[in-house]
Design a protein around this motif. Structure first.
Motif, PDB file in Angstrom:
ATOM      1  N   PHE A  14     -23.694  34.600 -20.585  1.00 38.87           N
ATOM      2  CA  PHE A  14     -23.269  34.138 -19.256  1.00 38.87           C
ATOM      3  C   PHE A  14     -23.549  35.305 -18.321  1.00 38.87           C
ATOM      4  N   PRO A  38      -9.826  36.439 -31.631  1.00 36.13           N
ATOM      5  CA  PRO A  38      -8.967  36.706 -30.471  1.00 36.13           C
ATOM      6  C   PRO A  38      -9.479  36.007 -29.211  1.00 36.13           C
ATOM      7  N   ASN A  39      -8.715  36.041 -28.144  1.00 39.73           N
ATOM      8  CA  ASN A  39      -9.135  35.445 -26.876  1.00 39.73           C
ATOM      9  C   ASN A  39     -10.478  36.028 -26.455  1.00 39.73           C
ATOM     10  N   GLY A  40     -11.367  35.134 -26.048  1.00 41.85           N
ATOM     11  CA  GLY A  40     -12.664  35.599 -25.554  1.00 41.85           C
ATOM     12  C   GLY A  40     -13.671  35.919 -26.645  1.00 41.85           C
ATOM     13  N   ALA A  41     -13.338  35.598 -27.905  1.00 47.12           N
ATOM     14  CA  ALA A  41     -14.249  35.920 -29.007  1.00 47.12           C
ATOM     15  C   ALA A  41     -15.517  35.073 -28.970  1.00 47.12           C
ATOM     16  N   GLY A  42     -15.420  33.881 -28.384  1.00 43.57           N
ATOM     17  CA  GLY A  42     -16.587  33.005 -28.319  1.00 43.57           C
ATOM     18  C   GLY A  42     -16.417  31.689 -29.056  1.00 43.57           C
ATOM     19  N   LYS A  43     -15.190  31.400 -29.478  1.00 39.35           N
ATOM     20  CA  LYS A  43     -14.942  30.168 -30.244  1.00 39.35           C
ATOM     21  C   LYS A  43     -15.271  28.920 -29.423  1.00 39.35           C
ATOM     22  N   THR A  44     -14.711  28.864 -28.226  1.00 42.76           N
ATOM     23  CA  THR A  44     -14.945  27.683 -27.397  1.00 42.76           C
ATOM     24  C   THR A  44     -16.417  27.583 -27.006  1.00 42.76           C
ATOM     25  N   THR A  45     -17.042  28.713 -26.783  1.00 44.35           N
ATOM     26  CA  THR A  45     -18.467  28.700 -26.439  1.00 44.35           C
ATOM     27  C   THR A  45     -19.279  28.079 -27.581  1.00 44.35           C
ATOM     28  N   GLN A  84     -10.168  22.332 -25.512  1.00 44.10           N
ATOM     29  CA  GLN A  84      -9.041  23.258 -25.403  1.00 44.10           C
ATOM     30  C   GLN A  84      -8.219  22.978 -24.147  1.00 44.10           C
ATOM     31  N   GLU A 159      -7.926  24.505 -30.535  1.00 42.90           N
ATOM     32  CA  GLU A 159      -6.505  24.784 -30.308  1.00 42.90           C
ATOM     33  C   GLU A 159      -5.697  23.521 -30.003  1.00 42.90           C
ATOM     34  N   HIS A 191      -4.554  29.831 -32.837  1.00 43.78           N
ATOM     35  CA  HIS A 191      -4.017  31.192 -32.876  1.00 43.78           C
ATOM     36  C   HIS A 191      -2.801  31.257 -33.796  1.00 43.78           C
TER      37      HIS A 191
HETATM   38  N1  LIG Z   1     -18.736  29.195 -18.072  1.00 42.53           N
HETATM   39  C1  LIG Z   1     -18.607  30.507 -18.289  1.00 42.53           C
HETATM   40  N2  LIG Z   1     -19.101  31.391 -17.412  1.00 42.53           N
HETATM   41  C2  LIG Z   1     -18.985  32.716 -17.623  1.00 42.53           C
HETATM   42  N3  LIG Z   1     -18.399  33.263 -18.678  1.00 42.53           N
HETATM   43  C3  LIG Z   1     -17.876  32.450 -19.596  1.00 42.53           C
HETATM   44  C4  LIG Z   1     -17.947  31.025 -19.451  1.00 42.53           C
HETATM   45  N4  LIG Z   1     -17.347  30.460 -20.512  1.00 42.53           N
HETATM   46  C5  LIG Z   1     -16.914  31.480 -21.280  1.00 42.53           C
HETATM   47  N5  LIG Z   1     -17.228  32.669 -20.744  1.00 42.53           N
HETATM   48  C6  LIG Z   1     -16.949  33.999 -21.332  1.00 42.53           C
HETATM   49  O1  LIG Z   1     -17.420  33.998 -22.661  1.00 42.53           O
HETATM   50  C7  LIG Z   1     -16.545  34.696 -23.519  1.00 42.53           C
HETATM   51  C8  LIG Z   1     -16.135  33.800 -24.678  1.00 42.53           C
HETATM   52  O2  LIG Z   1     -15.299  32.788 -24.184  1.00 42.53           O
HETATM   53  P1  LIG Z   1     -14.708  31.625 -25.083  1.00 42.53           P
HETATM   54  O3  LIG Z   1     -14.060  30.653 -24.174  1.00 42.53           O
HETATM   55  O4  LIG Z   1     -15.785  31.128 -25.974  1.00 42.53           O
HETATM   56  O5  LIG Z   1     -13.619  32.402 -25.924  1.00 42.53           O
HETATM   57  P2  LIG Z   1     -12.591  31.827 -26.997  1.00 42.53           P
HETATM   58  O6  LIG Z   1     -12.891  32.502 -28.279  1.00 42.53           O
HETATM   59  O7  LIG Z   1     -12.599  30.357 -26.981  1.00 42.53           O
HETATM   60  O8  LIG Z   1     -11.216  32.397 -26.419  1.00 42.53           O
HETATM   61  P3  LIG Z   1      -9.741  31.706 -26.374  1.00 42.53           P
HETATM   62  O9  LIG Z   1      -9.080  32.011 -27.669  1.00 42.53           O
HETATM   63  O10 LIG Z   1      -9.084  32.448 -25.247  1.00 42.53           O
HETATM   64  O11 LIG Z   1      -9.903  30.273 -26.113  1.00 42.53           O
HETATM   65  C9  LIG Z   1     -15.384  35.149 -22.642  1.00 42.53           C
HETATM   66  O12 LIG Z   1     -15.579  36.500 -22.312  1.00 42.53           O
HETATM   67  C10 LIG Z   1     -15.472  34.277 -21.431  1.00 42.53           C
HETATM   68  O13 LIG Z   1     -14.997  34.966 -20.304  1.00 42.53           O
END
Ligand SMILES: Nc1ncnc2c1ncn2[C@@H]1O[C@H](COP(=O)(O)OP(=O)(O)OP(=O)(O)O)[C@@H](O)[C@H]1O
Ligand SMILES: [Mg+2]
Lengths: 300, 251
Positions: A14, A38-45, A84, A159, A191
C-alpha cells in the motif's frame, strides 16, 4: 484434489507500506486453520486478496483451485467471508439482507436454508427486524449468516468473535465445527488464542507480512517449554533433590518445571519419600499464547 | 442473470423506501421552477410560434429532472455503500462487471424516468402539453437518463466523501443542465454563447426531447441523437472499464 486455499509468493504494497512480503500457504480441503498475528500483521490483507477485495502486488492466490483474479466468479462462489468490520445495509431487514445476498450469488429460492441459518445463529426472532435495530453482536451473527447463504466449501472468518458474548461464541463455534465436520474448510483469525488452540488443527503466525510459524497446533505446543507444576507443601519446604526443578517460589507455592506428565509421578514419589505432604497441586500446560508470545518476540 | 436482477431490485427498493426524498422532493423542485418562471416570463417570452412559454418550459424541466435524478441514484447509492462498507456484500459475490454496471444503470434510469414522469403528470395540471412524436420523447428520455446514469456511477466510484459528490453535482451537473436551454431557446443567446452551447451534450438531449413534444427544435433530432448516443457509448465503455479494473473499489 485441489487445495482449498493456495497462496504463492503473495505480496501487497500500500504505497510504501509492505503489508505482505512473500507469503506461501496451502490449506487442504476440510482443514480447520487459524491465521494468527498481531494488529497490522497482514491477516485481513491476505483474506481480502483471497476474496478479491484487494489486488495482490505480486504472486498468486486460488480458492478450490480457481485463481482469484482470472477465475474470480468460480473462486468467489467457493468462498464465504465474514468480514472483520461490522458492516450492514440500514435499508433492509435481516431476512431481506440474506435474500439479497443469496441473489447476488445467483440463488433464487433459498428460504429453507435462510431459515436454518437464522435458527442456528439464534436470529429466528429477529428475521424481520431492520438491521439498524440490531445490537453489535447480532449484526455480527448476520454477517456470519450472509457468508454462508451460498453454502461455500471454504469459509473465512476474520475475527468473528470480537465483541461477541460467551453464549454466541459457543453456539457459533459449535455451528462452525459442524460445518467443518461436514467437510467445509475453515480459516479463521482471532486474537483469542485459546479459541484457535481448541478449534484449529493447524496454525500460521503472521508478522509484518511474513509467515513466522506454520505447523500443526500440537507440534507448536510440543515445541514449547515444559509444563509447570505448582505445589503447596506441609511442612513448607522443598526437598533438596527437587531444587533443580524450581522455577520460582511465591507465597509458599513452589513452581517446578516438568518436561511432561510422565515426570509427575517420580516427583510425587520423591515428596513422599522425604515426608512432605501435598496440600495443593496444580499442573499448567503450555498454551498457544505462550508459543505466540515467544515466536513474536523471536521474530522481531 | 439472478445476480443482476437481485442487485437491480435492491437498487430500486433502496430509492422506493425513501420515495419522499428520492421522488417527491425533485418533483416539488421542478414544480417550483415551473410556477416561478412561467409566472415571470409567460407574458414576455414566446420561443416557438403557437407554444406558450409554460408549455415550452415543461420538456426542459422534465428532462432536467430525469438527468439530475439518474445521476443522483447511482452516485448516492455507491457512495453510501462505500462509506458504510456494505459494498463488500456485492464485491464478494460472483457478479460480473456487466451485471454490476447494468443493475446500477437501469436503476438510475428508472429513478430518473419515474421522477420525469411525475414532473410531467404534475405539470399537466398547469399547461397543456402536445405530444407530436412519442418515439422521439422515449428515445431521448432513455438515452439521456442512461448517459447521466453512467456519469453518476463514475462519480460514485470515484468519490470518497459526500462533499466530493456534492462538488460534482454543483459544479458539473447543475451548470450543464441549466446552461442547456431548459429555460430558453439558445437562439435567443448571443452568438458566442450559442456556439458554446453546441458543445454541451445536454443541450442536444433537451432539444431532441422537446422536438418530440412540439415537432420543432433548434437542431434536427437525428443530429441531436447522433451526439447523445456516442456520448452514451463512451461513458458506458468508461464505466465498464473502471469496474473491470476495480478502480477505487478493489484496492
Ligand atoms: N487500504 C489500505 N490502505 C493502506 N494501508 C492499508 C490498507 N489496508 C491495510 N493497510 C495496512 O496494511 C497493514 C496490514 O493490515 P491488515 O488489516 O492486513 O492487518 P491485520 O493483520 O488484519 O490486523 P488486525 O489484527 O488489526 O485486524 C497495516 O499496516 C495496515 O495499516
Ligand atoms: Mg484484520
Amino acid at each position: 484434489m485441489a487445495a482449498a486455499i493456495r497462496v504463492r509468493d503473495l505480496a501487497k504494497r500500500f504505497g510504501l507500506l509492505e503489508a505482505l512480503r512473500g507469503v506461501d500457504l496451502e490449506i487442504g480441503q476440510g482443514e480447520f486453520f487459524a491465521l494468527l498475528g498481531p494488529n497490522g500483521a497482514g491477516k485481513t490483507t491476505l483474506i481480502s486478496i483471497l476474496a478479491g477485495l484487494v489486488r495482490a502486488s505480486a504472486g498468486e492466490a486460488s480458492v478450490m483451485g480457481y485463481d482469484v483474479v482470472r477465475q474470480y466468479r468460480e473462486a468467489r462462489r467457493a468462498l464465504g467471508v465474514v468480514p472483520q468490520e461490522l458492516v450492514f445495509d440500514p435499508f433492509f431487514t435481516v431476512r431481506e439482507t440474506l435474500r439479497f445476498q443469496s441473489g447476488y450469488f445467483g440463488i433464487r429460492d433459498n428460504e429453507a436454508w435462510i431459515d436454518a441459518l437464522l435458527h442456528h445463529l439464534g436470529l429466528a426472532d429477529k428475521a424481520d427486524t431492520n438491521m439498524r435495530r440490531l445490537s453489535g453482536g447480532m449484526k455480527r451473527r448476520v454477517l456470519v449468516a450472509q457468508a454462508l447463504v451460498h453454502r461455500p466449501p471454504v469459509i473465512i472468518l476474520d475475527e468473528p468473535t470480537a465483541g461477541v458474548d460467551v453464549e454466541l461464541r459457543q453456539t457459533l463455534w459449535g455451528f462452525i465445527q459442524d460445518l467443518n465436520r461436514e467437510g467445509h474448510t475453515i480459516l479463521l483469525t482471532t486474537h483469542y488464542l485459546e479459541e484457535a488452540e481448541q478449534l484449529c488443527e493447524r496454525v500460521a503466525m503472521l508478522k509484518d507480512g511474513r509467515i513466522v510459524a506454520l505447523d500443526r497446533t500440537e507440534n507448536l505446543l510440543r515445541g514449547e517449554a515444559e509444563h509447570r507444576l505448582e505445589l503447596r507443601l506441609s511442612p513448607p519446604a522443598l526437598p533438596e533433590s527437587l531444587r533443580p526443578r524450581l522455577l520460582q517460589e511465591e507465597d509458599g507455592v513452589f513452581h517446578l518445571r516438568l518436561a511432561d506428565y510422565g515426570e509427575l509421578e517420580p516427583v510425587l514419589a520423591e515428596l513422599r519419600r522425604c515426608g512432605a505432604r501435598v496440600e495443593g497441586l496444580c499442573v499448567s500446560q503450555p498454551d498457544l499464547e505462550e508459543v505466540f508470545v515467544r515466536i513474536m518476540r523471536g521474530a522481531a | 442473470m439472478t445476480g443482476f436482477l437481485t442487485l437491480f431490485h435492491k437498487e430500486i427498493l433502496r430509492f422506493r423506501k425513501v420515495m419522499l426524498q428520492t421522488v417527491g422532493a425533485p418533483i416539488l423542485t421542478a414544480l417550483l421552477y415551473l410556477l416561478i418562471f412561467s409566472h415571470v416570463l409567460e407574458a414576455h417570452v414566446q420561443v416557438y410560434p403557437g407554444v406558450s412559454y409554460t408549455a415550452f418550459l415543461m420538456p426542459g424541466l422534465i428532462m432536467m429532472s430525469v438527468l439530475q435524478n439518474a445521476f443522483a441514484n447511482g452516485s448516492s447509492s455507491l457512495i453510501q455503500s462505500k462509506i458504510s462498507g456494505n459494498i463488500v456484500f456485492f464485491l464478494l459475490a460472483p457478479l460480473s462487471y456487466l451485471e454490476f454496471f447494468l443493475a446500477y444503470l437501469f436503476a438510475a434510469m428508472v429513478r430518473g424516468l419515474v421522477v420525469g414522469l411525475g414532473v410531467a403528470v404534475v405539470g399537466a395540471f398547469f399547461t397543456e402539453l402536445r405530444i407530436e412524436h412519442p418515439l422521439w420523447i422515449l428515445a431521448f428520455a432513455l438515452a439521456s437518463s442512461a448517459v447521466f446514469g453512467c456519469v453518476g456511477i463514475i462519480a460514485g466510484i470515484w468519490a470518497e466523501k459526500f462533499d466530493q459528490l456534492a462538488g460534482v453535482q454543483n459544479f458539473a451537473i447543475v451548470p450543464l443542465t441549466f446552461l442547456s436551454g431548459v429555460f430558453y431557446s439558445i437562439h435567443s443567446l448571443p452568438a458566442f454563447w450559442q456556439a458554446v452551447s453546441h458543445y454541451n451534450p445536454v443541450f442536444y438531449m433537451i432539444d431532441g426531447f422537446r422536438y418530440g413534444f412540439f415537432g420543432v427544435s433548434d437542431v434536427d433530432p437525428w443530429h441531436a441523437l447522433a451526439v447523445v448516443l456516442p456520448c452514451l457509448a463512451v461513458l458506458a465503455g468508461a464505466t465498464l472499464h473502471l469496474l473491470g479494473a476495480g478502480y477505487k473499489l478493489r484496492h
